[in-house]
Each structure stands twice: as C-alpha cells, then as structure tokens.
Motif scaffolding. Sequence first.
Motif, mmCIF file in Angstrom:
data_model
loop_
_atom_site.group_PDB
_atom_site.id
_atom_site.type_symbol
_atom_site.label_atom_id
_atom_site.label_comp_id
_atom_site.label_asym_id
_atom_site.label_seq_id
_atom_site.Cartn_x
_atom_site.Cartn_y
_atom_site.Cartn_z
ATOM 1 N N THR A 1 -72.518 13.960 -27.743
ATOM 2 C CA THR A 1 -71.761 13.374 -26.631
ATOM 3 C C THR A 1 -71.172 14.447 -25.731
ATOM 4 N N LEU B 1 -62.122 1.374 -26.289
ATOM 5 C CA LEU B 1 -63.036 1.215 -27.421
ATOM 6 C C LEU B 1 -62.675 -0.006 -28.258
ATOM 7 N N THR C 1 -73.847 4.850 -26.749
ATOM 8 C CA THR C 1 -74.198 4.265 -28.040
ATOM 9 C C THR C 1 -75.577 4.787 -28.426
ATOM 10 N N VAL D 1 -68.982 5.701 -22.337
ATOM 11 C CA VAL D 1 -69.314 5.307 -23.703
ATOM 12 C C VAL D 1 -70.813 5.463 -23.868
ATOM 13 N N VAL E 1 -65.355 -1.423 -30.831
ATOM 14 C CA VAL E 1 -65.642 -0.200 -31.582
ATOM 15 C C VAL E 1 -64.474 0.011 -32.547
ATOM 16 N N CYS F 1 -65.564 8.806 -31.810
ATOM 17 C CA CYS F 1 -66.819 8.182 -32.245
ATOM 18 C C CYS F 1 -66.572 7.241 -33.418
ATOM 19 N N THR G 1 -74.229 4.316 -33.438
ATOM 20 C CA THR G 1 -73.004 5.112 -33.387
ATOM 21 C C THR G 1 -72.557 5.145 -31.937
ATOM 22 N N SER G 2 -71.311 4.782 -31.683
ATOM 23 C CA SER G 2 -70.767 4.830 -30.331
ATOM 24 C C SER G 2 -69.739 5.943 -30.228
ATOM 25 N N CYS G 3 -69.832 6.686 -29.132
ATOM 26 C CA CYS G 3 -68.839 7.709 -28.814
ATOM 27 C C CYS G 3 -68.366 7.457 -27.395
ATOM 28 N N GLY G 4 -67.107 7.688 -27.174
ATOM 29 C CA GLY G 4 -66.559 7.536 -25.839
ATOM 30 C C GLY G 4 -65.722 8.735 -25.473
#
Length: 190
Positions: A178, A114, A163, A161, A119, A136, A149-152
């Motif tokens: 997610t 990230l 977004t 990942v 991120v 996130c 908003t990005s979550c991985g």
Amino acid sequence: APRAAAGGAAAPAVGVLVVVGGDPAPADRAEPPPRHSLDTPRTAGGWTLDRTPAGRARAAEQVAAVGDIGALVVFAEYARAAGGALAFLGLVPDPDSELGRELARPRTALAGYLASAGVPRPTFADAGALGGALACAAVTAPRVTDQLTSCGWADATTLGVVTYAIEGLSLPAAAELTRDFRQHVTVDAP
C-alpha cells in the motif's frame, strides 16, 4: 505536477465532483499542508490498470455508487504479473466538507471510514513518506472465496482504500504494498 489521466483523454476512473477551494490561509497562520490529489495511472508500482471495457464499466459503477459526497472520487482495478488483483477507491474531499474537516485528524478519519466500510479492527502501520495514517485488516465479502486484505490511508487531503486479492498476504506485506501503491497514485493538486 499532476499526471495525465490514464489512457489519455478517456480516463478509466471517473471524477464525480471536483471541489477544491477555500480562502488562502492568513499570513499569521502556519502554512497549510501540501494538497494532494489521486490518479489512476496505467501502472502503479508492479500493478497494471485494468483498461478493459468490463474494468472501465466496474469503475464507473463504483464511482456512481459513492454518489455526490463533495469529493473527487476515483476507482480502478489493477493486476500484477506476479499474481493477485486489487481494487482502489480514492477520495479527495472538499476541505470544507465533513470528511475534509475530519482529515485534519488522519488516524481518526481513517478508523471511522474503515469502520463504516465494514473493515473490522484494522492494524495501524507506518504510513511512509507521504505521512498521515495507514491501516490494514483481513476482510470478507459476499460471494468472494479469495483471501481479501484491505488497507487504507488518510492524510490532510486524501483518503484511499485498496483491497487486495492475494492468497497468503500478511498485514505487514499488505501495508508495504500500500505504501508503494500510494506513492504512484498520489499527485500534487493543481
């Protein structure tokens, strides 16, 4: 069992390279974790795959941009009737690659990936039933005015990942979306 690629024979996400291998674990070692792979099904929870020619072209461009990294690479865009859109990038690395070895420590691997993707300061959350790590963060992108908003997530064999472009999405709500999305795109490796 793996699901068929979305759309039958013409999959909108393109795999760059599939490298699964390695010797079986010796009998005196612990059983290895289950191997997962990633897919881009037509629907994933409340999300519907963008199967338009433009969506397929963007997916192919994104996969090509990742390059040959010794991993299966998938990318797809989804939308939902309730509003919002998401872009999904998934990696299933060769277990002997640098990223494959890093996934032995999912939280560290996810934080590093990230950070390299821009991120900032992700907030870690419960990864859910598939385990590993999930985090996130709110992000910005050039020429994008929507809230992003990005979550991985990372586990022993995958890194993904997502977004989201959803106005007012909180980090806890993004983590919940997610976890649900991940359940739909994660499949057993062949």
